[in-house]
Design a protein around this motif. Structure first.
Motif, mmCIF file in Angstrom:
data_model
loop_
_atom_site.group_PDB
_atom_site.id
_atom_site.type_symbol
_atom_site.label_atom_id
_atom_site.label_comp_id
_atom_site.label_asym_id
_atom_site.label_seq_id
_atom_site.Cartn_x
_atom_site.Cartn_y
_atom_site.Cartn_z
ATOM 1 N N GLU A 1 0.978 -1.126 0.034
ATOM 2 C CA GLU A 1 0.034 0.065 0.174
ATOM 3 C C GLU A 1 0.916 1.306 -0.102
ATOM 4 O O GLU A 1 0.529 2.258 -0.657
ATOM 5 C CB GLU A 1 -0.954 0.009 1.208
ATOM 6 N N GLU A 2 1.927 1.209 0.445
ATOM 7 C CA GLU A 2 2.897 2.483 0.916
ATOM 8 C C GLU A 2 3.714 2.617 -0.409
ATOM 9 O O GLU A 2 4.056 3.703 -0.795
ATOM 10 C CB GLU A 2 4.000 2.103 1.947
ATOM 11 N N LYS B 1 -0.686 -4.055 -12.438
ATOM 12 C CA LYS B 1 -2.054 -4.012 -12.065
ATOM 13 C C LYS B 1 -2.432 -4.015 -10.741
ATOM 14 O O LYS B 1 -2.430 -5.145 -10.393
ATOM 15 C CB LYS B 1 -2.898 -4.875 -13.102
ATOM 16 N N ILE B 2 -2.297 -2.730 -10.378
ATOM 17 C CA ILE B 2 -2.541 -2.682 -8.586
ATOM 18 C C ILE B 2 -3.676 -3.655 -8.192
ATOM 19 O O ILE B 2 -3.334 -4.179 -7.446
ATOM 20 C CB ILE B 2 -2.714 -1.147 -8.184
ATOM 21 N N LYS B 3 -4.763 -3.329 -8.697
ATOM 22 C CA LYS B 3 -5.913 -3.783 -8.240
ATOM 23 C C LYS B 3 -6.190 -5.307 -8.400
ATOM 24 O O LYS B 3 -6.009 -6.040 -7.445
ATOM 25 C CB LYS B 3 -7.159 -3.373 -8.720
ATOM 26 N N GLU B 4 -5.429 -5.901 -9.530
ATOM 27 C CA GLU B 4 -5.468 -7.221 -9.638
ATOM 28 C C GLU B 4 -4.411 -7.952 -8.824
ATOM 29 O O GLU B 4 -4.760 -9.013 -8.373
ATOM 30 C CB GLU B 4 -5.108 -7.541 -11.139
ATOM 31 N N ALA C 1 9.825 -6.564 -5.740
ATOM 32 C CA ALA C 1 10.933 -5.614 -6.280
ATOM 33 C C ALA C 1 10.638 -5.418 -7.723
ATOM 34 O O ALA C 1 10.858 -4.238 -8.179
ATOM 35 C CB ALA C 1 12.314 -6.296 -6.099
ATOM 36 N N LYS C 2 10.199 -6.157 -8.500
ATOM 37 C CA LYS C 2 9.911 -6.161 -9.995
ATOM 38 C C LYS C 2 8.925 -5.181 -10.272
ATOM 39 O O LYS C 2 8.815 -4.765 -11.414
ATOM 40 C CB LYS C 2 10.064 -7.701 -10.760
ATOM 41 N N MET C 3 7.945 -5.095 -9.292
ATOM 42 C CA MET C 3 6.711 -3.871 -9.580
ATOM 43 C C MET C 3 7.175 -2.586 -9.482
ATOM 44 O O MET C 3 6.708 -1.560 -9.984
ATOM 45 C CB MET C 3 5.750 -4.189 -8.722
ATOM 46 N N ILE D 1 -3.954 -11.885 -7.159
ATOM 47 C CA ILE D 1 -2.522 -12.541 -7.116
ATOM 48 C C ILE D 1 -2.039 -12.453 -5.845
ATOM 49 O O ILE D 1 -1.504 -13.726 -5.457
ATOM 50 C CB ILE D 1 -1.429 -11.773 -8.140
ATOM 51 N N SER D 2 -1.856 -11.669 -4.711
ATOM 52 C CA SER D 2 -1.372 -11.819 -3.445
ATOM 53 C C SER D 2 -2.260 -12.742 -2.553
ATOM 54 O O SER D 2 -1.655 -13.283 -1.589
ATOM 55 C CB SER D 2 -1.444 -10.470 -2.897
#
Length: 249
Positions: free
Chosen positions: A171-172, A184-187, A211-213, A192-193
């Motif tokens: 979130e931060e 894709k933040i919402k997905e 890290a790759k995000m 996925i998480s």
């Protein structure tokens, strides 16, 4: 007429044939031979001993030696007033070699060393300081660190001790840092998480995915953005940056 007919070839000491290089063909500097001997440019053991004499044994693996760097600078026809830039400073050999050259011929060469590894302060900068002391050089140098942006996020990810901590930090990440354009933040947050396959991954693999995000082009604060309040840079840091760039930006 062929090179052979012009007498432009010769037999080298190994029995092979090489083309002669004439001084008239060399525009600058000197002609670099195909082999530089240990006597000319040193070797690994001597290089390790050279660094150990300044910082102690075993502090850096296989550093380059000053004799090699000085040879390269001479071949490159570096004048006694040039600025030498090394984007991969390592243990600081280039800076040490420049200091030695200046002492040998009274030159006024300067150097800019760049190193992104975490030993930049404890090894690279420290070697320059010790070399100046050893060579009895009365002078100084400036050591600067880049202001961190996404690099802070990478360090937070590395410190995480669980997936729960990573998810909380996500979130931060979304609020404070720059994510890669295809994330894709919402997905990721809603699906996925929470998938079993992702949850079962080793923690180190989960860290790699987080890290790759991040956008790795935004690891540090750009000079053009340094007055943005979100980076909370001090007036001293901003003033020093302006001074470093000669207020040309």
């Amino acid at each position: 007429m062929s090179i052979y007919e012009e007498g432009g070839l010769y037999f080298n000491k190994n029995g092979g044939i090489d083309k002669k290089t004439y001084l008239s063909e060399v525009k600058q500097g000197v002609t670099a031979g195909s082999v530089w001997t240990y006597d000319e440019v040193g070797h690994t053991h001597a290089n390790n001993e050279e660094l150990a004499a300044l910082l102690g044994k075993g502090i850096f693996d296989n550093p380059k030696g000053t004799s090699l760097i000085k040879r390269i600078l001479k071949v490159g026809n570096i004048s006694d007033k040039d600025i030498i830039l090394d984007f991969h400073a390592g243990s600081g050999t280039t800076a040490h070699a420049v200091l030695q050259l200046n002492k040998e011929d009274g030159g006024n060469r300067q150097f800019i060393m760049v190193e992104q590894m975490n030993y930049a302060e404890t090894i690279t900068a420290k070697r320059v300081q010790k070399a100046m002391q050893k060579e009895n050089i009365d002078g100084s140098f400036i050591y600067l660190e880049l202001a961190k942006n996404n690099q802070n996020a990478l360090e937070q990810i590395e410190k995480a001790e669980s997936l729960e901590a990573l998810n909380a930090f996500f979130e931060e990440m979304c609020e404070k840092y720059f994510l890669h354009y295809n994330v894709k933040i919402k997905e990721f947050r809603d699906k996925i998480s929470k998938e079993g396959a992702f949850i079962k991954l080793p923690l180190e693999r989960q860290k790699e995915i987080f890290a790759k995000m991040l956008d790795l082009n935004q690891l540090y604060v750009n000079v053009s953005d340094m007055q943005d309040n979100r980076y909370a840079l001090s007036t001293e840091d901003i003033s020093l940056t302006n001074d470093f760039y000669k207020n040309e930006l």
